[in-house]
Design an enzyme around this catalytic site. Structure first.
Site, PDB file in Angstrom:
ATOM      1  N   ASP A   1      -7.079   4.191  -4.436  1.00  0.00           N
ATOM      2  CA  ASP A   1      -7.696   4.023  -3.121  1.00  0.00           C
ATOM      3  C   ASP A   1      -8.317   5.391  -2.823  1.00  0.00           C
ATOM      4  OD1 ASP A   1      -7.759   1.988  -0.701  1.00  0.00           O
ATOM      5  OD2 ASP A   1      -7.335   3.916   0.209  1.00  0.00           O
TER       6      ASP A   1
ATOM      7  N   LYS B   1       0.865  -1.188   0.000  1.00  0.00           N
ATOM      8  CA  LYS B   1       0.000   0.000   0.000  1.00  0.00           C
ATOM      9  C   LYS B   1       0.891   1.224   0.000  1.00  0.00           C
ATOM     10  CE  LYS B   1      -4.484   0.823   0.254  1.00  0.00           C
ATOM     11  NZ  LYS B   1      -5.597  -0.072  -0.088  1.00  0.00           N
TER      12      LYS B   1
HETATM   13  P1  NDP Z   1     -12.984   7.672  -2.435  1.00  0.00           P
HETATM   14  O1  NDP Z   1     -11.927   8.684  -2.221  1.00  0.00           O
HETATM   15  O2  NDP Z   1     -13.543   7.477  -3.792  1.00  0.00           O
HETATM   16  O3  NDP Z   1     -14.205   7.950  -1.434  1.00  0.00           O
HETATM   17  C1  NDP Z   1     -14.030   8.017  -0.061  1.00  0.00           C
HETATM   18  C2  NDP Z   1     -15.316   8.509   0.552  1.00  0.00           C
HETATM   19  O4  NDP Z   1     -15.226   8.408   1.975  1.00  0.00           O
HETATM   20  C3  NDP Z   1     -15.576   9.968   0.241  1.00  0.00           C
HETATM   21  O5  NDP Z   1     -16.960  10.171   0.113  1.00  0.00           O
HETATM   22  C4  NDP Z   1     -15.007  10.654   1.472  1.00  0.00           C
HETATM   23  O6  NDP Z   1     -15.540  11.936   1.716  1.00  0.00           O
HETATM   24  C5  NDP Z   1     -15.426   9.696   2.549  1.00  0.00           C
HETATM   25  N1  NDP Z   1     -14.589   9.889   3.738  1.00  0.00           N
HETATM   26  C6  NDP Z   1     -13.247   9.941   3.799  1.00  0.00           C
HETATM   27  N2  NDP Z   1     -12.831  10.145   5.056  1.00  0.00           N
HETATM   28  C7  NDP Z   1     -13.945  10.244   5.794  1.00  0.00           C
HETATM   29  C8  NDP Z   1     -14.174  10.461   7.172  1.00  0.00           C
HETATM   30  N3  NDP Z   1     -13.158  10.614   8.029  1.00  0.00           N
HETATM   31  N4  NDP Z   1     -15.459  10.479   7.603  1.00  0.00           N
HETATM   32  C9  NDP Z   1     -16.478  10.315   6.728  1.00  0.00           C
HETATM   33  N5  NDP Z   1     -16.321  10.114   5.418  1.00  0.00           N
HETATM   34  C10 NDP Z   1     -15.077  10.066   4.958  1.00  0.00           C
HETATM   35  O7  NDP Z   1     -12.388   6.301  -1.870  1.00  0.00           O
HETATM   36  P2  NDP Z   1     -12.862   4.807  -2.138  1.00  0.00           P
HETATM   37  O8  NDP Z   1     -14.321   4.748  -2.306  1.00  0.00           O
HETATM   38  O9  NDP Z   1     -11.979   4.239  -3.186  1.00  0.00           O
HETATM   39  O10 NDP Z   1     -12.434   4.103  -0.763  1.00  0.00           O
HETATM   40  C11 NDP Z   1     -13.294   4.017   0.358  1.00  0.00           C
HETATM   41  C12 NDP Z   1     -12.834   2.907   1.261  1.00  0.00           C
HETATM   42  O11 NDP Z   1     -12.829   1.675   0.539  1.00  0.00           O
HETATM   43  C13 NDP Z   1     -11.408   3.053   1.814  1.00  0.00           C
HETATM   44  O12 NDP Z   1     -11.354   2.455   3.093  1.00  0.00           O
HETATM   45  C14 NDP Z   1     -10.578   2.224   0.836  1.00  0.00           C
HETATM   46  O13 NDP Z   1      -9.359   1.782   1.433  1.00  0.00           O
HETATM   47  C15 NDP Z   1     -11.533   1.068   0.611  1.00  0.00           C
HETATM   48  N6  NDP Z   1     -11.300   0.281  -0.587  1.00  0.00           N
HETATM   49  C16 NDP Z   1     -11.221   0.861  -1.819  1.00  0.00           C
HETATM   50  C17 NDP Z   1     -11.030   0.078  -2.936  1.00  0.00           C
HETATM   51  C18 NDP Z   1     -11.036   0.652  -4.305  1.00  0.00           C
HETATM   52  O14 NDP Z   1     -10.972  -0.130  -5.259  1.00  0.00           O
HETATM   53  N7  NDP Z   1     -11.159   1.949  -4.496  1.00  0.00           N
HETATM   54  C19 NDP Z   1     -10.828  -1.379  -2.822  1.00  0.00           C
HETATM   55  C20 NDP Z   1     -11.029  -1.893  -1.487  1.00  0.00           C
HETATM   56  C21 NDP Z   1     -11.229  -1.081  -0.425  1.00  0.00           C
HETATM   57  P3  NDP Z   1     -14.703  13.255   1.365  1.00  0.00           P
HETATM   58  O15 NDP Z   1     -14.937  13.475  -0.079  1.00  0.00           O
HETATM   59  O16 NDP Z   1     -15.289  14.285   2.244  1.00  0.00           O
HETATM   60  O17 NDP Z   1     -13.260  12.952   1.694  1.00  0.00           O
HETATM   61  O1  2IT Z   2      -7.885  -1.715  -0.617  1.00  0.00           O
HETATM   62  C1  2IT Z   2      -7.835  -2.198  -1.762  1.00  0.00           C
HETATM   63  O2  2IT Z   2      -8.022  -3.405  -1.964  1.00  0.00           O
HETATM   64  C2  2IT Z   2      -7.598  -1.300  -2.889  1.00  0.00           C
HETATM   65  N1  2IT Z   2      -7.489  -0.088  -2.703  1.00  0.00           N
HETATM   66  C3  2IT Z   2      -7.476  -1.847  -4.279  1.00  0.00           C
HETATM   67  C4  2IT Z   2      -6.084  -2.326  -4.523  1.00  0.00           C
HETATM   68  C5  2IT Z   2      -5.787  -2.743  -5.943  1.00  0.00           C
HETATM   69  O3  2IT Z   2      -4.606  -3.029  -6.155  1.00  0.00           O
HETATM   70  O4  2IT Z   2      -6.671  -2.788  -6.792  1.00  0.00           O
END
Ligand code: NDP
Ligand code: 2IT
Length: 453
Positions: free
Chosen positions: A172, A132
């Site tokens: 992420d 990461k």
């Molecule tokens: P994005 O940046 O697309 O979205 C994150 C969202 O969470 C935004 O709406 C953000 O709001 C909100 N957020 C962030 N911090 C806070 C907080 N402290 N309190 C409330 N809301 C918050 O990220 P992703 O959707 O990609 O990721 C979301 C989660 O999923 C993370 O934990 C990530 O590690 C996990 N994840 C992502 C993957 C991926 O493929 N993208 C794969 C697996 C897991 P704001 O705009 O205000 O920051």
């Molecule tokens: O938390 C996760 O699994 C991710 N942000 C996606 C990682 C990836 O390599 O697609």
């Protein structure tokens, strides 16, 4: 000579060591604690894992690279941020895991994410190690050109440590299609190589169909597997979702398509509650708001006045059948877990990584509701990243429907692995234990095969 039995450390001594070696790194210690608790039970009678110190080695990243990222903002101010790549373990494949740009990023946060990723990637069944990276840079409120200059500077450092068979980052929090484009462009420019060094690319330049949808869709497919295993289904269920980013919006989209009623979305400023349900059209509107206008979720109530906006709050007090935390780590605390249970919530499924605090997990598990931990439930994203790597290596692109089916199959396989190691007589499957043990075993056996290193 001391026997392996003499050298075995018990669980609390092991955790004490982890805490002492990682002072102040609370998120990392939390992630290790949650895994080690289950793994200790599993390896109790398996001396080979103790003798080879497998867990001790897994809880020590292979390496951590940290670097300065210097860039110029639109007013010509020189700005300095910190960047990291944590390469946790590459026993079963090249390091693989996202890059996060968010002001909350620290070494501890990235170490916890890289540790979790190692087990998650193992669960996918694909040859992917765990890593990461990220920066405390905040893309919010920055112009496109500022984001571009930051990404170029970040990649100028990072490119030394990555490669298609070395380490393959992806998106992420705060890193989506725009950022991956800038990062990939800079890698190609510096190295003069077009290769599958990042996943989550746009389809025009080697990205995979279904990668943007994969995490959210996969999480709902995992939920569907859990419900079916308990002779239930998603149709008609009310669902509270946090976040309004990549994972949250695709989880909402998939849940709607299966007859679920999505009640909430949120960002770091607050949440919206729409009692009529956030349907496919409304989700499409939020996608535009977030991806094109880079707006805030509070604007939803101007477009849909029957909804309410709750500034500064999380959505866990809203009555629901199912909760899907899809925003960030430790967003469900003990009080939230109790509120969910008091309101009749029957399943919590994590789209985000470690969104539930250690004590809140305990409360949900004690209540014996269905609880799907992130390392299993959100593995669909990295799984389709693995498929993007395969397509890049072969120089081909598979069609959307094929990838959609492959994702569904991968999520069903992950569910089965959790059931294999997590089934219990006195309640629903313990998905935490199932995911931890199945994820551990594959990596541990590979490490045993390599000897001491
Ligand atoms: P994005 O940046 O697309 O979205 C994150 C969202 O969470 C935004 O709406 C953000 O709001 C909100 N957020 C962030 N911090 C806070 C907080 N402290 N309190 C409330 N809301 C918050 O990220 P992703 O959707 O990609 O990721 C979301 C989660 O999923 C993370 O934990 C990530 O590690 C996990 N994840 C992502 C993957 C991926 O493929 N993208 C794969 C697996 C897991 P704001 O705009 O205000 O920051
Ligand atoms: O938390 C996760 O699994 C991710 N942000 C996606 C990682 C990836 O390599 O697609």
């Amino acid at each position: 000579m001391a026997s392996v039995h003499d050298r075995k450390v018990d669980f609390s001594t092991f955790m004490q060591g982890v805490e002492e070696r990682n002072p102040g790194q609370t998120e990392f210690v939390q992630a290790v604690h949650e895994v080690a608790r289950d793994v200790y039970g599993f390896i109790e009678d398996k001396d080979e894992y103790h003798e080879a110190q497998i867990l001790r080695r897994l809880a020590e990243p292979d390496r951590i690279v940290s670097f300065r990222v210097c860039w110029e903002d639109d007013d010509n101010n020189v700005r300095v941020e910190r960047g990291w790549r944590v390469q946790n373990n590459n026993a079963i494949g090249p390091y693989k895991g996202g890059i996060r740009f968010h002001p909350s990023v620290t070494e501890s946060v990235l170490k916890f994410l890289a540790f979790e990723q190692t087990f998650k990637n193992s669960l996918t069944g694909l040859p992917l190690g765990g890593g990461k990276g990220g920066s405390n840079f905040d893309p919010k409120g920055k112009s496109d050109r500022e984001v571009m200059r930051f990404c170029q500077s970040f990649m100028t450092e990072l490119h030394r440590y990555i490669g298609p068979s070395v380490d393959v980052p992806a998106g992420d929090m705060g890193v989506g299609s725009r950022e991956i484009g800038y990062l990939f462009g800079q890698y190609k420019r510096i190295t003069n190589r077009w290769e599958g060094v990042l996943t989550g690319k746009d389809t025009e330049f080697g990205g995979s169909q279904m990668r943007p949808e994969a995490t959210g869709y996969g999480a709902v497919e995992f939920l569907q597997n859990m419900l079916e295993h308990a002779d239930d289904g998603i149709d008609g269920k009310s669902i509270v979702i946090s976040g309004a980013g990549n994972v949250a919006l695709h989880a909402a989209e998939k849940a709607c398509s299966l007859g679920g009623k999505v009640l909430t979305l949120s960002d770091s400023d607050g949440f919206v509650h729409d009692p009529d349900g956030i349907d496919a059209d409304k989700i499409a509107w939020v996608k535009k708001l977030k991806n094109e206008r880079r707006g805030r979720i509070g604007e939803y109530v101007e477009e849909y006045p029957d909804a309410t906006y709750h500034s500064g709050d999380m959505p866990w007090q809203v009555e629901c059948d199912i909760a899907m935390p899809c925003a960030t780590q430790n967003e469900i605390c003990e009080d939230d877990a109790r509120a969910l249970l008091d309101n009749g919530c029957m399943a919590v499924v994590e789209g985000a990584n470690m969104p539930t605090t250690f004590d809140a997990v305990q409360i949900l598990q004690d209540a014996k509701i269905l609880y799907g931990p992130g390392k299993a439930a959100n593995a669909g994203g990295v799984a389709v990243s693995g498929l993007e790597m395969s397509q890049n290596a072969e120089g081909i692109s598979w069609k959307h429907d094929r990838l959609d089916n492959m994702l569904a199959e991968l999520m069903t396989d992950i569910h089965e692995k959790c059931v294999e190691y997590g089934a219990r007589d006195d309640g629903p499957v313990n998905y935490v234990r199932g995911a931890n043990i199945a994820g551990f075993k594959k990596v541990a056996d590979a490490m045993l095969a390599f000897g001491v290193m």
